[in-house]
Design an enzyme around this catalytic site. Structure first.
Site, PDB file in Angstrom:
ATOM      1  N   ASP A  62       0.873  -1.172   0.000  1.00 19.40           N
ATOM      2  CA  ASP A  62       0.000   0.000   0.000  1.00 19.40           C
ATOM      3  C   ASP A  62       0.908   1.219   0.000  1.00 19.40           C
ATOM      4  O   ASP A  62       1.583   1.502   0.990  1.00 19.40           O
ATOM      5  CB  ASP A  62      -0.905  -0.008   1.227  1.00 19.40           C
ATOM      6  CG  ASP A  62      -1.865   1.178   1.275  1.00 19.40           C
ATOM      7  OD1 ASP A  62      -1.701   2.122   0.466  1.00 19.40           O
ATOM      8  OD2 ASP A  62      -2.770   1.171   2.122  1.00 19.40           O
ATOM      9  N   ASN A  89       3.962   1.534 -11.140  1.00 16.97           N
ATOM     10  CA  ASN A  89       2.763   1.527 -11.977  1.00 16.97           C
ATOM     11  C   ASN A  89       1.508   1.986 -11.239  1.00 16.97           C
ATOM     12  O   ASN A  89       0.591   2.531 -11.854  1.00 16.97           O
ATOM     13  CB  ASN A  89       2.540   0.110 -12.519  1.00 16.97           C
ATOM     14  CG  ASN A  89       1.164  -0.071 -13.122  1.00 16.97           C
ATOM     15  OD1 ASN A  89       0.874   0.405 -14.220  1.00 16.97           O
ATOM     16  ND2 ASN A  89       0.278  -0.741 -12.394  1.00 16.97           N
ATOM     17  N   TYR A 164      -5.157  14.469 -12.153  1.00 18.43           N
ATOM     18  CA  TYR A 164      -4.363  13.357 -12.679  1.00 18.43           C
ATOM     19  C   TYR A 164      -3.188  13.876 -13.500  1.00 18.43           C
ATOM     20  O   TYR A 164      -2.049  13.410 -13.342  1.00 18.43           O
ATOM     21  CB  TYR A 164      -5.250  12.459 -13.541  1.00 18.43           C
ATOM     22  CG  TYR A 164      -4.507  11.324 -14.221  1.00 18.43           C
ATOM     23  CD1 TYR A 164      -4.091  10.215 -13.491  1.00 18.43           C
ATOM     24  CD2 TYR A 164      -4.222  11.374 -15.586  1.00 18.43           C
ATOM     25  CE1 TYR A 164      -3.407   9.176 -14.100  1.00 18.43           C
ATOM     26  CE2 TYR A 164      -3.535  10.341 -16.201  1.00 18.43           C
ATOM     27  CZ  TYR A 164      -3.131   9.247 -15.454  1.00 18.43           C
ATOM     28  OH  TYR A 164      -2.444   8.221 -16.069  1.00 18.43           O
TER      29      TYR A 164
END
Length: 241
Positions: A62, A89, A164
């Site tokens: 995590d 990723n 983002y």
């Protein structure tokens, strides 16, 4: 572990592009640690890869939890003594969530995409320094390219994902910083764009499959000694920052 076999850690690897990267590396003979928040999902995702002969091991990871990252680093040190490949990723997209304010979307997005990437990279650098062919691959997006976004005819000019895009621009900046810091220590650091891919994150829209998208990350994970460092690329070549 056989010293001739490379060891890779892929974050966010129990689905989508991350899983495709893990599978592609395993088929190339790399032993893969499949980083996932939920070990149960990781076990399900890795089972077909192992059945096909791949050496794939799900591990709990995590990025927002420093303890989780530290425990994994200690485990890799204990069990393997080094790491050859780190694929950053894991990432989230929250711009379409109407229940969150823009500020909250940004806070949560940066916590995973930027701080999480930074936290994992910092934890793994000591292990990467034990490799003779260490590679860090940051999965970014051409949506973060200032050069492309300034072109009115760019095909994705109309896409508006401010939090983002800002987070991936920060990842690109980290890529350049780490490439410079680690170049003399033999670690190559690059950012790759997998393209618009049909995954859960895109509501399964996009012309590319996860396997197609994974190719660029796999290639840069396995760069030879003459390969570049500090570049931002997709399948078609180098992208402007």
């Amino acid at each position: 572990m056989e010293q001739t076999k490379k060891l890779a850690l892929v974050s966010g690897a129990n689905r989508g592009i991350g899983l495709a990267i893990a599978g592609g590396l395993a088929r190339r003979g790399v032993e893969v640690l499949l980083g996932c928040r939920d070990l149960g999902r990781g076990e399900l995702a890795s089972a077909p890869l192992r059945a096909a002969g791949g050496r794939v091991q799900p591990v709990q990871l995590d990025l927002t939890d420093e303890g989780s990252v530290d425990i994994l680093a200690e485990r890799i040190e204990r069990d393997y003594g080094r790491l050859d490949i780190l694929i950053n990723n894991a990432g989230i997209v929250l711009d379409g969530n109407p229940e969150l304010s823009v500020v909250e979307r940004m806070r949560r997005t940066l916590a995973v995409n930027v701080l999480g990437t930074l936290r994992l990279t910092e934890a793994m650098i000591p292990l990467l320094l034990g490799s003779s062919c260490a590679r860090i691959v940051n999965v970014s997006s051409e949506l973060a390219s200032f050069g492309l976004r300034s072109e009115p005819d760019w095909p994705y000019a109309g896409i508006d994902l401010p939090t983002y895009q800002a987070s991936k621009a920060a990842v690109n900046s980290l890529t350049l910083s780490y490439a410079g810091q680690l170049q003399d220590r033999g670690i190559k650091v690059n950012a790759v764009c997998p393209g618009y891919t049909a995954t859960e994150a895109t509501h399964f829209e996009g012309p590319r499959t996860p396997s197609q998208a994974a190719g660029i990350a796999i290639n840069f994970a396995l760069l030879d000694a003459d390969g570049p460092t500090g570049v931002f690329v997709n399948d078609e070549g180098e992208l402007p920052w």
